[in-house]
Design a protein around this motif. Sequence first.
Motif, PDB file in Angstrom:
ATOM      1  N   SER A 124      -7.121   0.993  -7.423  1.00  0.00           N
ATOM      2  CA  SER A 124      -6.497   2.102  -8.132  1.00  0.00           C
ATOM      3  C   SER A 124      -6.556   3.370  -7.282  1.00  0.00           C
ATOM      4  O   SER A 124      -7.365   3.489  -6.355  1.00  0.00           O
ATOM      5  CB  SER A 124      -7.195   2.346  -9.467  1.00  0.00           C
ATOM      6  N   VAL A 125      -5.687   4.330  -7.616  1.00  0.00           N
ATOM      7  CA  VAL A 125      -5.749   5.633  -6.966  1.00  0.00           C
ATOM      8  C   VAL A 125      -7.122   6.258  -7.199  1.00  0.00           C
ATOM      9  O   VAL A 125      -7.717   6.844  -6.287  1.00  0.00           O
ATOM     10  CB  VAL A 125      -4.634   6.559  -7.496  1.00  0.00           C
ATOM     11  N   LEU A 126      -7.627   6.125  -8.405  1.00  0.00           N
ATOM     12  CA  LEU A 126      -8.935   6.682  -8.729  1.00  0.00           C
ATOM     13  C   LEU A 126     -10.017   6.118  -7.814  1.00  0.00           C
ATOM     14  O   LEU A 126     -10.845   6.864  -7.270  1.00  0.00           O
ATOM     15  CB  LEU A 126      -9.273   6.391 -10.194  1.00  0.00           C
ATOM     16  N   GLU A 127     -10.030   4.814  -7.620  1.00  0.00           N
ATOM     17  CA  GLU A 127     -11.041   4.196  -6.764  1.00  0.00           C
ATOM     18  C   GLU A 127     -10.913   4.672  -5.326  1.00  0.00           C
ATOM     19  O   GLU A 127     -11.918   4.969  -4.661  1.00  0.00           O
ATOM     20  CB  GLU A 127     -10.908   2.677  -6.833  1.00  0.00           C
ATOM     21  N   ALA A 128      -9.674   4.768  -4.838  1.00  0.00           N
ATOM     22  CA  ALA A 128      -9.470   5.203  -3.458  1.00  0.00           C
ATOM     23  C   ALA A 128      -9.906   6.651  -3.262  1.00  0.00           C
ATOM     24  O   ALA A 128     -10.514   7.001  -2.239  1.00  0.00           O
ATOM     25  CB  ALA A 128      -8.000   5.033  -3.083  1.00  0.00           C
ATOM     26  N   CYS A 169       6.827   5.459  -4.710  1.00  0.00           N
ATOM     27  CA  CYS A 169       7.362   5.947  -3.437  1.00  0.00           C
ATOM     28  C   CYS A 169       6.257   5.770  -2.394  1.00  0.00           C
ATOM     29  O   CYS A 169       5.110   5.495  -2.752  1.00  0.00           O
ATOM     30  CB  CYS A 169       7.791   7.411  -3.556  1.00  0.00           C
ATOM     31  N   PRO A 170       6.563   5.939  -1.125  1.00  0.00           N
ATOM     32  CA  PRO A 170       5.525   5.693  -0.101  1.00  0.00           C
ATOM     33  C   PRO A 170       4.368   6.671  -0.117  1.00  0.00           C
ATOM     34  O   PRO A 170       3.284   6.347   0.373  1.00  0.00           O
ATOM     35  CB  PRO A 170       6.314   5.801   1.218  1.00  0.00           C
ATOM     36  N   ARG A 171       4.564   7.899  -0.688  1.00  0.00           N
ATOM     37  CA  ARG A 171       3.517   8.907  -0.587  1.00  0.00           C
ATOM     38  C   ARG A 171       3.523   9.811  -1.813  1.00  0.00           C
ATOM     39  O   ARG A 171       4.567  10.287  -2.248  1.00  0.00           O
ATOM     40  CB  ARG A 171       3.744   9.751   0.673  1.00  0.00           C
ATOM     41  N   LEU A 172       2.348  10.056  -2.365  1.00  0.00           N
ATOM     42  CA  LEU A 172       2.154  11.021  -3.443  1.00  0.00           C
ATOM     43  C   LEU A 172       1.289  12.161  -2.930  1.00  0.00           C
ATOM     44  O   LEU A 172       0.417  11.963  -2.088  1.00  0.00           O
ATOM     45  CB  LEU A 172       1.440  10.376  -4.636  1.00  0.00           C
ATOM     46  N   GLY A 220      -6.817  18.387   1.820  1.00  0.00           N
ATOM     47  CA  GLY A 220      -6.040  17.964   2.974  1.00  0.00           C
ATOM     48  C   GLY A 220      -6.293  16.523   3.378  1.00  0.00           C
ATOM     49  O   GLY A 220      -5.739  16.032   4.369  1.00  0.00           O
ATOM     50  N   THR A 221      -7.105  15.827   2.622  1.00  0.00           N
ATOM     51  CA  THR A 221      -7.416  14.425   2.915  1.00  0.00           C
ATOM     52  C   THR A 221      -6.257  13.529   2.488  1.00  0.00           C
ATOM     53  O   THR A 221      -5.626  13.764   1.452  1.00  0.00           O
ATOM     54  CB  THR A 221      -8.694  14.000   2.168  1.00  0.00           C
ATOM     55  N   THR A 222      -5.987  12.504   3.278  1.00  0.00           N
ATOM     56  CA  THR A 222      -5.007  11.489   2.904  1.00  0.00           C
ATOM     57  C   THR A 222      -5.708  10.138   2.821  1.00  0.00           C
ATOM     58  O   THR A 222      -6.457   9.762   3.734  1.00  0.00           O
ATOM     59  CB  THR A 222      -3.855  11.419   3.917  1.00  0.00           C
ATOM     60  N   VAL A 223      -5.485   9.434   1.717  1.00  0.00           N
ATOM     61  CA  VAL A 223      -6.096   8.125   1.528  1.00  0.00           C
ATOM     62  C   VAL A 223      -5.002   7.085   1.364  1.00  0.00           C
ATOM     63  O   VAL A 223      -3.890   7.392   0.919  1.00  0.00           O
ATOM     64  CB  VAL A 223      -7.043   8.107   0.302  1.00  0.00           C
ATOM     65  N   ALA A 244       0.834  -1.199   0.000  1.00  0.00           N
ATOM     66  CA  ALA A 244       0.000   0.000   0.000  1.00  0.00           C
ATOM     67  C   ALA A 244       0.874   1.256   0.000  1.00  0.00           C
ATOM     68  O   ALA A 244       2.055   1.226   0.365  1.00  0.00           O
ATOM     69  CB  ALA A 244      -0.912  -0.003   1.219  1.00  0.00           C
ATOM     70  N   PHE A 245       0.269   2.369  -0.426  1.00  0.00           N
ATOM     71  CA  PHE A 245       0.931   3.669  -0.354  1.00  0.00           C
ATOM     72  C   PHE A 245      -0.122   4.724  -0.050  1.00  0.00           C
ATOM     73  O   PHE A 245      -1.323   4.478  -0.165  1.00  0.00           O
ATOM     74  CB  PHE A 245       1.684   3.992  -1.657  1.00  0.00           C
ATOM     75  N   GLU A 246       0.348   5.919   0.340  1.00  0.00           N
ATOM     76  CA  GLU A 246      -0.558   6.998   0.705  1.00  0.00           C
ATOM     77  C   GLU A 246      -0.630   8.040  -0.405  1.00  0.00           C
ATOM     78  O   GLU A 246       0.353   8.279  -1.107  1.00  0.00           O
ATOM     79  CB  GLU A 246      -0.109   7.675   2.005  1.00  0.00           C
ATOM     80  N   VAL A 247      -1.796   8.639  -0.529  1.00  0.00           N
ATOM     81  CA  VAL A 247      -1.999   9.732  -1.467  1.00  0.00           C
ATOM     82  C   VAL A 247      -2.652  10.882  -0.711  1.00  0.00           C
ATOM     83  O   VAL A 247      -3.737  10.718  -0.137  1.00  0.00           O
ATOM     84  CB  VAL A 247      -2.888   9.314  -2.654  1.00  0.00           C
ATOM     85  N   GLU A 248      -1.977  12.029  -0.692  1.00  0.00           N
ATOM     86  CA  GLU A 248      -2.546  13.231  -0.079  1.00  0.00           C
ATOM     87  C   GLU A 248      -3.228  14.068  -1.147  1.00  0.00           C
ATOM     88  O   GLU A 248      -2.655  14.309  -2.212  1.00  0.00           O
ATOM     89  CB  GLU A 248      -1.462  14.067   0.600  1.00  0.00           C
ATOM     90  N   LEU A 249      -4.445  14.486  -0.886  1.00  0.00           N
ATOM     91  CA  LEU A 249      -5.196  15.347  -1.781  1.00  0.00           C
ATOM     92  C   LEU A 249      -5.001  16.779  -1.294  1.00  0.00           C
ATOM     93  O   LEU A 249      -5.559  17.191  -0.284  1.00  0.00           O
ATOM     94  CB  LEU A 249      -6.668  14.958  -1.785  1.00  0.00           C
ATOM     95  N   ALA A 250      -4.161  17.538  -2.019  1.00  0.00           N
ATOM     96  CA  ALA A 250      -3.678  18.825  -1.522  1.00  0.00           C
ATOM     97  C   ALA A 250      -4.800  19.826  -1.294  1.00  0.00           C
ATOM     98  O   ALA A 250      -4.742  20.632  -0.361  1.00  0.00           O
ATOM     99  CB  ALA A 250      -2.643  19.396  -2.483  1.00  0.00           C
ATOM    100  N   ARG A 251      -5.824  19.813  -2.123  1.00  0.00           N
ATOM    101  CA  ARG A 251      -6.877  20.822  -2.008  1.00  0.00           C
ATOM    102  C   ARG A 251      -7.747  20.626  -0.775  1.00  0.00           C
ATOM    103  O   ARG A 251      -8.198  21.588  -0.153  1.00  0.00           O
ATOM    104  CB  ARG A 251      -7.751  20.818  -3.259  1.00  0.00           C
TER     105      ARG A 251
END
Length: 323
Positions: free
Chosen positions: A256-260, A316-319, A246-249, A237-244
Amino acid sequence: MTTLSPPGTEVDLDLTLAGRDRVADGVVLLTLTRPDGGDLPAWEPGAHVDLVLGPGLVRQYSLCSDPADRSRWQVAVLREPDGRGGSAHVHDRLAAGSPLRVRGPRNHFALEPAARYLFIAGGIGITPLLPMAAEAERRGADWRLVYGGRSRATMAFRERLEADHGGRVTLHPQDESGLLDLDALLGTPRAGTLVYCCGPEGLLEAVEERCAAWPPGALRVERFSPREVGEPVLDGAFEVELARSGTTVTVPPGRSVLEAVEEAGTPVLSSCREGTCGTCETPVLEGTVDHRDSLLTPEERAAHDTMMICVSRAACPRLVLDL
């Protein structure tokens, strides 16, 4: 370079199928207009649109009309006997006068400036190259189009190309002259020349192989189906931060990133969900990407500043994404 649109700005249009014409064996040309007769959005050679054919049935087709004619859009559709139902719907159920929802246009195959162009088309892959050839002529560039097909009867627009461009176009019906001689076409790299290719996967792979020795960025291809990719760079697994927001999934394996992102309550426009249409392209603010799409050039992938979140993952671990 790919032109990014801000997320959520895609335009849906309710158009009319003003004309439906057979242009080769198994190929129909659709002419789309506004019901009120108004102008359609501007576009440039290489652009495509989504045809929304029904619930869950959205297909992408290259615009092949004249970009200067804002009164209509045209796309050509090949019947695919082993397809997923889109081309059969177009051929069997769409009639002149039908309303049709269309999304776009979108361009990931733009005609970049160059002194010389070599266009290589296979079958229905001629569609995006048709307006490109006309644009290259308008720019005064040196260009050549080599067009292969199973037979003359299956090669859409061949008469139009020969009439409009004469000696710059070479037709290669396979039943008359065999396969395209790619070694002769591409064996010697030529500085200042951009190669644009669209067609079946076998042709694209062969052209990519021969262009490996050409200068970086000399080749542009457009695929109809996803390219083969290996296993993901990261198997966990990896983390994705949504900058606008502030949510992290967390994106687990197999999702997929899209599904998450969607499950977290952030809507993102998407269409193909297989990395071929570019609808879900999203700017990357931080991190490195495991690119698994079929659109971006090697140079665009190396920049790690955009990704197709329907298929691409993190390396990488986080986008951090601009969402």
